[in-house]
Design a protein around this motif. Structure first.
Motif, PDB file in Angstrom:
ATOM      1  N   ILE A  15      31.279 -33.441  26.286  1.00  0.00           N
ATOM      2  CA  ILE A  15      32.022 -32.779  27.342  1.00  0.00           C
ATOM      3  C   ILE A  15      31.910 -33.550  28.641  1.00  0.00           C
ATOM      4  N   SER A  16      30.733 -34.101  28.934  1.00  0.00           N
ATOM      5  CA  SER A  16      30.595 -34.865  30.174  1.00  0.00           C
ATOM      6  C   SER A  16      31.344 -36.185  30.075  1.00  0.00           C
ATOM      7  N   GLU A  17      31.373 -36.783  28.902  1.00  0.00           N
ATOM      8  CA  GLU A  17      32.110 -38.027  28.727  1.00  0.00           C
ATOM      9  C   GLU A  17      33.599 -37.802  28.951  1.00  0.00           C
ATOM     10  N   TYR A  18      34.140 -36.759  28.345  1.00  0.00           N
ATOM     11  CA  TYR A  18      35.553 -36.470  28.523  1.00  0.00           C
ATOM     12  C   TYR A  18      35.846 -35.944  29.922  1.00  0.00           C
ATOM     13  N   THR A  19      34.929 -35.205  30.502  1.00  0.00           N
ATOM     14  CA  THR A  19      35.114 -34.716  31.858  1.00  0.00           C
ATOM     15  C   THR A  19      35.168 -35.887  32.829  1.00  0.00           C
ATOM     16  N   ASN A  20      34.310 -36.883  32.643  1.00  0.00           N
ATOM     17  CA  ASN A  20      34.330 -38.053  33.503  1.00  0.00           C
ATOM     18  C   ASN A  20      35.664 -38.782  33.390  1.00  0.00           C
ATOM     19  N   LYS A  21      36.192 -38.929  32.191  1.00  0.00           N
ATOM     20  CA  LYS A  21      37.482 -39.585  32.006  1.00  0.00           C
ATOM     21  C   LYS A  21      38.589 -38.770  32.657  1.00  0.00           C
ATOM     22  N   LEU A  22      38.560 -37.466  32.460  1.00  0.00           N
ATOM     23  CA  LEU A  22      39.564 -36.590  33.050  1.00  0.00           C
ATOM     24  C   LEU A  22      39.494 -36.653  34.572  1.00  0.00           C
ATOM     25  N   THR A  23      38.303 -36.620  35.114  1.00  0.00           N
ATOM     26  CA  THR A  23      38.127 -36.691  36.559  1.00  0.00           C
ATOM     27  C   THR A  23      38.667 -38.009  37.105  1.00  0.00           C
TER      28      THR A  23
ATOM     29  N   TRP B 207      41.067 -39.890  35.835  1.00  0.00           N
ATOM     30  CA  TRP B 207      42.535 -39.873  35.805  1.00  0.00           C
ATOM     31  C   TRP B 207      43.107 -38.948  36.876  1.00  0.00           C
ATOM     32  N   VAL B 208      42.473 -37.826  37.131  1.00  0.00           N
ATOM     33  CA  VAL B 208      42.936 -36.916  38.181  1.00  0.00           C
ATOM     34  C   VAL B 208      42.820 -37.586  39.547  1.00  0.00           C
ATOM     35  N   ARG B 209      41.716 -38.264  39.806  1.00  0.00           N
ATOM     36  CA  ARG B 209      41.546 -38.965  41.081  1.00  0.00           C
ATOM     37  C   ARG B 209      42.621 -40.028  41.263  1.00  0.00           C
ATOM     38  N   ARG B 210      42.886 -40.793  40.216  1.00  0.00           N
ATOM     39  CA  ARG B 210      43.929 -41.814  40.300  1.00  0.00           C
ATOM     40  C   ARG B 210      45.284 -41.177  40.605  1.00  0.00           C
ATOM     41  N   ALA B 211      45.597 -40.082  39.923  1.00  0.00           N
ATOM     42  CA  ALA B 211      46.878 -39.401  40.147  1.00  0.00           C
ATOM     43  C   ALA B 211      46.974 -38.881  41.575  1.00  0.00           C
ATOM     44  N   VAL B 212      45.895 -38.342  42.111  1.00  0.00           N
ATOM     45  CA  VAL B 212      45.893 -37.836  43.485  1.00  0.00           C
ATOM     46  C   VAL B 212      46.094 -38.975  44.473  1.00  0.00           C
ATOM     47  N   VAL B 213      45.415 -40.091  44.276  1.00  0.00           N
ATOM     48  CA  VAL B 213      45.557 -41.239  45.179  1.00  0.00           C
ATOM     49  C   VAL B 213      46.984 -41.763  45.138  1.00  0.00           C
ATOM     50  N   ILE B 214      47.549 -41.902  43.942  1.00  0.00           N
ATOM     51  CA  ILE B 214      48.932 -42.386  43.811  1.00  0.00           C
ATOM     52  C   ILE B 214      49.898 -41.400  44.478  1.00  0.00           C
ATOM     53  N   SER B 215      49.677 -40.108  44.310  1.00  0.00           N
ATOM     54  CA  SER B 215      50.541 -39.100  44.935  1.00  0.00           C
ATOM     55  C   SER B 215      50.471 -39.178  46.454  1.00  0.00           C
ATOM     56  N   ILE B 216      49.293 -39.341  46.986  1.00  0.00           N
ATOM     57  CA  ILE B 216      49.138 -39.429  48.450  1.00  0.00           C
ATOM     58  C   ILE B 216      49.839 -40.673  48.976  1.00  0.00           C
ATOM     59  N   VAL B 217      49.670 -41.801  48.286  1.00  0.00           N
ATOM     60  CA  VAL B 217      50.329 -43.033  48.720  1.00  0.00           C
ATOM     61  C   VAL B 217      51.847 -42.868  48.675  1.00  0.00           C
ATOM     62  N   LEU B 218      52.367 -42.297  47.593  1.00  0.00           N
ATOM     63  CA  LEU B 218      53.812 -42.095  47.482  1.00  0.00           C
ATOM     64  C   LEU B 218      54.319 -41.121  48.540  1.00  0.00           C
ATOM     65  N   LEU B 219      53.591 -40.074  48.824  1.00  0.00           N
ATOM     66  CA  LEU B 219      53.981 -39.110  49.847  1.00  0.00           C
ATOM     67  C   LEU B 219      54.001 -39.752  51.234  1.00  0.00           C
ATOM     68  N   ALA B 220      52.970 -40.561  51.529  1.00  0.00           N
ATOM     69  CA  ALA B 220      52.946 -41.260  52.820  1.00  0.00           C
ATOM     70  C   ALA B 220      54.116 -42.225  52.918  1.00  0.00           C
ATOM     71  N   ALA B 221      54.402 -42.945  51.828  1.00  0.00           N
ATOM     72  CA  ALA B 221      55.542 -43.870  51.836  1.00  0.00           C
ATOM     73  C   ALA B 221      56.841 -43.110  52.042  1.00  0.00           C
ATOM     74  N   TYR B 222      56.987 -41.959  51.442  1.00  0.00           N
ATOM     75  CA  TYR B 222      58.193 -41.147  51.608  1.00  0.00           C
ATOM     76  C   TYR B 222      58.373 -40.721  53.069  1.00  0.00           C
ATOM     77  N   PHE B 223      57.283 -40.245  53.702  1.00  0.00           N
ATOM     78  CA  PHE B 223      57.375 -39.828  55.095  1.00  0.00           C
ATOM     79  C   PHE B 223      57.714 -41.013  56.008  1.00  0.00           C
ATOM     80  N   VAL B 224      57.096 -42.161  55.744  1.00  0.00           N
ATOM     81  CA  VAL B 224      57.388 -43.346  56.542  1.00  0.00           C
ATOM     82  C   VAL B 224      58.857 -43.720  56.372  1.00  0.00           C
ATOM     83  N   PHE B 225      59.330 -43.711  55.144  1.00  0.00           N
ATOM     84  CA  PHE B 225      60.732 -44.017  54.887  1.00  0.00           C
ATOM     85  C   PHE B 225      61.647 -43.038  55.603  1.00  0.00           C
TER      86      PHE B 225
END
Length: 163
Positions: A103-111, A113-131
Motif C-alpha cells: 500500500i505504501s509503494e502504490y501510495t507513493n506512486k499515486l502521490t 503522479w498526483v503531484r506531477r498533475a497538479v504542477v502541470i495544471s498550475i503551469v497551464l493555468l498560469a500560461a492561460y492567464f498570461v495569454f
C-alpha cells in the motif's frame, strides 16, 4: 480349532459354542510365517528383558540423583526452547523490517503522479492567464488604434474615402 463336523476346515470357538466362522487349514507358508513371528517376539522379549535389567541398574541411583538429572534435562530443554524462540523472533523482526507494504509503494506512486498533475495544471493555468492578459491588452490596443484612426484630434469623425 479343527471343525468337529468337518476335519478339513477350522472353526472358531467363542468360548461357549462353535461359531459359523470357518476357514481352510493354514498353508505351509502361513505356518512358516507364524513360526517366524514367534521367534521375532521371543527375541524382542529378550531385548526387553535386557532393557529392564538396564533400568534396574539405573534404579540403583538415589532418588535425589535421578531428580537432579531430570531437572538438568528440563533446564537444558528450556534453554534450548528459549534460544530457538529468540532466534525465531529476531528473524521475524528482520523480515518485517525488510518488507515494505504494498500500500505504501502504490501510495507513493499515486502521490508522485498526483503531484506531477497538479504542477502541470498550475503551469497551464498560469500560461492561460498570461495569454489572456496579453491577448486582451493587444486586442484593446488594436481597438484603440482603430478608434483613433476613425476620429481626429478634435473628436470629429474623419471620413476616408478610398478611391
Amino acid at each position: 480349532y479343527p471343525d468337529p463336523q468337518s476335519r478339513t476346515s477350522l472353526r472358531w470357538w467363542d468360548g461357549f459354542d462353535w461359531s459359523d466362522i470357518r476357514r481352510a487349514p493354514p498353508s505351509n507358508a502361513e505356518l512358516i510365517a507364524a513360526e517366524q513371528l514367534r521367534e521375532f517376539f521371543a527375541d524382542n522379549e529378550l531385548v526387553a528383558a535386557g532393557r529392564h535389567a538396564g533400568s534396574q541398574a539405573a534404579a540403583g541411583m538415589s532418588r535425589q540423583d535421578s531428580q537432579q538429572m531430570v531437572e538438568e534435562v528440563r533446564m537444558a530443554a528450556r534453554q534450548e526452547i528459549d534460544r530457538a524462540a529468540q532466534q525465531f523472533s529476531d528473524r521475524a523482526t528482520t523480515a518485517v523490517r525488510r518488507v515494505t507494504p504494498l500500500i505504501s509503494e502504490y501510495t507513493n506512486k499515486l502521490t508522485k503522479w498526483v503531484r506531477r498533475a497538479v504542477v502541470i495544471s498550475i503551469v497551464l493555468l498560469a500560461a492561460y492567464f498570461v495569454f489572456q492578459v496579453i491577448a486582451q491588452k493587444s486586442f484593446l490596443d488594436w481597438v484603440g488604434d482603430r478608434i483613433d484612426s476613425v476620429t481626429d484630434e478634435s473628436g470629429q469623425a474623419v471620413a476616408q474615402i478610398d478611391t
